[in-house]
Structure formats: structure tokens, C-alpha cells
Design an enzyme around this catalytic site. Structure first.
Site, PDB file in Angstrom:
ATOM      1  N   GLY A  10       0.843  -1.201   0.000  1.00  0.00           N
ATOM      2  CA  GLY A  10       0.000   0.000   0.000  1.00  0.00           C
ATOM      3  C   GLY A  10       0.873   1.244   0.000  1.00  0.00           C
ATOM      4  N   LEU A  11       0.241   2.360  -0.268  1.00  0.00           N
ATOM      5  CA  LEU A  11       0.944   3.648  -0.348  1.00  0.00           C
ATOM      6  C   LEU A  11       1.583   4.020   0.995  1.00  0.00           C
ATOM      7  CD1 LEU A  11      -1.755   5.589  -2.426  1.00  0.00           C
ATOM      8  CD2 LEU A  11       0.600   5.145  -3.168  1.00  0.00           C
ATOM      9  N   GLY A  15      -0.976   2.583   6.561  1.00  0.00           N
ATOM     10  CA  GLY A  15      -1.251   1.832   7.791  1.00  0.00           C
ATOM     11  C   GLY A  15      -0.642   0.437   7.830  1.00  0.00           C
ATOM     12  N   LYS A  16       0.244   0.143   6.886  1.00  0.00           N
ATOM     13  CA  LYS A  16       0.837  -1.205   6.799  1.00  0.00           C
ATOM     14  C   LYS A  16       1.536  -1.620   8.099  1.00  0.00           C
ATOM     15  CE  LYS A  16       3.481   0.017   3.320  1.00  0.00           C
ATOM     16  NZ  LYS A  16       3.084   1.416   3.201  1.00  0.00           N
ATOM     17  N   SER A  17       2.408  -0.764   8.608  1.00  0.00           N
ATOM     18  CA  SER A  17       3.207  -1.139   9.795  1.00  0.00           C
ATOM     19  C   SER A  17       2.330  -1.311  11.025  1.00  0.00           C
ATOM     20  CB  SER A  17       4.272  -0.073  10.085  1.00  0.00           C
ATOM     21  OG  SER A  17       5.094   0.080   8.963  1.00  0.00           O
ATOM     22  N   SER A  84       6.092  -1.918  -1.587  1.00  0.00           N
ATOM     23  CA  SER A  84       6.102  -2.906  -2.687  1.00  0.00           C
ATOM     24  C   SER A  84       5.160  -2.471  -3.816  1.00  0.00           C
ATOM     25  CB  SER A  84       5.781  -4.329  -2.198  1.00  0.00           C
ATOM     26  OG  SER A  84       4.860  -4.388  -1.148  1.00  0.00           O
TER      27      SER A  84
HETATM   28  S1  ADX Z   1       9.564   0.056  -1.460  1.00  0.00           S
HETATM   29  O1  ADX Z   1       8.992   0.849  -2.568  1.00  0.00           O
HETATM   30  O2  ADX Z   1      10.928  -0.386  -1.746  1.00  0.00           O
HETATM   31  O3  ADX Z   1       8.696  -1.055  -1.051  1.00  0.00           O
HETATM   32  P1  ADX Z   1       9.870   0.748   1.331  1.00  0.00           P
HETATM   33  O4  ADX Z   1       8.590   0.356   1.964  1.00  0.00           O
HETATM   34  O5  ADX Z   1      11.048  -0.160   1.474  1.00  0.00           O
HETATM   35  O6  ADX Z   1       9.606   1.082  -0.237  1.00  0.00           O
HETATM   36  O7  ADX Z   1      10.326   2.166   1.881  1.00  0.00           O
HETATM   37  C1  ADX Z   1       9.407   3.205   1.939  1.00  0.00           C
HETATM   38  C2  ADX Z   1       9.806   4.216   2.981  1.00  0.00           C
HETATM   39  O8  ADX Z   1      10.941   4.949   2.564  1.00  0.00           O
HETATM   40  C3  ADX Z   1       8.694   5.227   3.180  1.00  0.00           C
HETATM   41  O9  ADX Z   1       7.884   4.863   4.255  1.00  0.00           O
HETATM   42  C4  ADX Z   1       9.414   6.515   3.431  1.00  0.00           C
HETATM   43  O10 ADX Z   1       9.644   6.664   4.829  1.00  0.00           O
HETATM   44  C5  ADX Z   1      10.766   6.339   2.787  1.00  0.00           C
HETATM   45  N1  ADX Z   1      10.935   7.004   1.473  1.00  0.00           N
HETATM   46  C6  ADX Z   1      11.946   7.846   1.168  1.00  0.00           C
HETATM   47  N2  ADX Z   1      11.889   8.234  -0.108  1.00  0.00           N
HETATM   48  C7  ADX Z   1      10.798   7.647  -0.667  1.00  0.00           C
HETATM   49  C8  ADX Z   1      10.215   7.660  -1.967  1.00  0.00           C
HETATM   50  N3  ADX Z   1      10.739   8.366  -2.957  1.00  0.00           N
HETATM   51  N4  ADX Z   1       9.090   6.936  -2.178  1.00  0.00           N
HETATM   52  C9  ADX Z   1       8.559   6.215  -1.184  1.00  0.00           C
HETATM   53  N5  ADX Z   1       9.067   6.157   0.074  1.00  0.00           N
HETATM   54  C10 ADX Z   1      10.190   6.864   0.343  1.00  0.00           C
END
Ligand code: ADX
Length: 199
Positions: A10-11, A15-17, A84
């Protein structure tokens, strides 16, 4: 007890964590071995140095999926909570892991911008962070998630009941003595899983 992977997607700030931690508590109470692989934590160790390009995000997800697979096949429950954003690599993890339950935490973008738990939407909208998921980077919602949570409409406890209920119906988690969810909800869960071909 057999392991499995509970995969949240999810975005940011959907609320995932929060849901992952609450489900973890319940499964621990039921005597299961549980590990949470949280996006923010993984990026501080296992995925340190990775950025947010599609390639780096896919690498991050493959690493999380690899660890989740090892845990799952050893009888533990791996709960992953990373954005993800790409469907392709999520489906790849589903195939690789087998016992895999996907939870889509859905929330309208306007609510998320308002919520902005970490203040990152504000920065992204101001152009201070580039390629921020939901602002100027894509998010591909799952097509057949076992569970859909509407985090702007449901309480945490309602969402958790849906998730644990689904795990019970799938036979992945033993039922507790007390009723966690009503018979109507169980029917709704069963119908959804049947319609999707999961049971
Ligand atoms: S994922 O896309 O690779 O699954 P992941 O969940 O590990 O992302 O990390 C997301 C976290 O990184 C967010 O909760 C946020 O705190 C931080 N973050 C920093 N830059 C970005 C970005 N450009 N897009 C999304 N999250 C970001």
C-alpha cells in the site's frame, strides 16, 4: 505448525506497519513464531544504500521476499510491510513463497496527504523528495489480494479481524477460543476467497 508469509502492500502512511504489528501480537498470542520485515527497518540494514528507482525497489522487495521465504519454510510467519509498489515483483514473490497472503491497504491519496504521518507527502508535493510513491512515482494495486483493507473507513481492530479471519479460513492460523469475528464476516471472507480461486 506450517509457516507462511503475510504480505502487506500500500501507499506510504496507509497503515501497513500498524496493522503488521497488531497482527504480530495476535499471532504470538496464538503460539506462532513471527517476524516482521518492515520497509523502513529493512532499508536501514538488509537494503542499506538502495534508492527508490524501480530497479532498487524491486531489489529491496526480492531481498525481503527471500528472507520471508526462508522464515516461512521453517515454520515461522513472515509479515512484510513495505510499499512494494510493483505488481510484477510481488507476484514473483507469491510464486516463490507459495504460502503467501497479500493484504492491500487501500486509502485515498487525499486522506494520506492529510494524514502525512512522517511529513513526507508535504516534502514530495513541494518537490523536495523526487519519485515519491503516490505523488510522482507509480503504485500498482494488486488485482487479486486475499484481503483489502480500507484504512480510512475501518478501525484497526476491524481490519485486523478481517486479516486474522482470512488466515483462519485458509487454515494457516489456529482459531482462538473466543470469537474474533462474526459468522457473517466469515461467510464474506469465504466468498471472497472462493471467488478469487484461493479456496
Ligand atoms: S519500497 O517501494 O521499496 O517497497 P519501502 O517500503 O522499502 O519502499 O520504503 C518506503 C519508505 O521509505 C517510506 O515509508 C518513506 O519513509 C521512505 N521514502 C523515502 N523516499 C521515498 C520515496 N521516494 N518513495 C517512497 N518512500 C520513500
Amino acid at each position: 505448525m506450517k509457516g507462511f508469509t503475510l504480505w502487506f502492500t500500500g501507499l506510504p502512511s496507509s497503515g501497513k506497519s500498524t496493522l503488521a504489528r497488531r497482527v504480530e501480537e495476535i499471532l504470538l498470542e496464538r503460539g506462532m513464531h513471527v517476524e516482521v520485515l518492515d520497509g523502513d527497518e529493512v532499508r536501514e540494514n538488509l537494503s542499506k544504500g538502495l534508492g527508490f528507482s524501480k530497479e532498487d525497489r524491486d531489489t529491496n522487495i526480492r531481498r525481503i521476499g527471500f528472507v520471508a521465504k526462508l522464515l516461512s519454510r521453517n515454520g515461522a510467519v513472515a509479515i512484510t510491510a513495505a510499499i512494494s509498489p510493483y505488481r510484477g515483483v510481488r507476484d514473483e514473490m507469491r510464486k516463490a513463497i507459495g504460502r503467501f497472503v497479500e493484504v492491500y491497504v487501500e486509502c485515498p491519496i487525499d486522506v494520506l496527504k492529510e494524514r502525512d504521518v512522517k511529513g513526507l507527502y508535504k516534502k514530495a508535493l513541494a518537490g523536495e523528495i523526487k519519485h515519491f510513491t503516490g505523488v510522482d512515482d507509480p503504485y500498482e494495486a494488486p488485482l487479486k489480494p486475499e484481503v483489502v483493507i480500507k484504512s480510512d473507513q475501518e478501525s484497526v481492530e476491524e481490519s485486523v479481524a478481517k486479516i486474522v479471519g482470512t488466515l483462519e479460513v485458509l487454515g494457516y492460523v489456529p482459531r482462538s477460543g473466543g470469537a474474533e469475528f462474526s459468522a457473517t464476516e466469515e461467510e464474506t471472507i469465504k466468498r471472497r476467497l472462493k471467488d478469487l480461486g484461493y479456496i
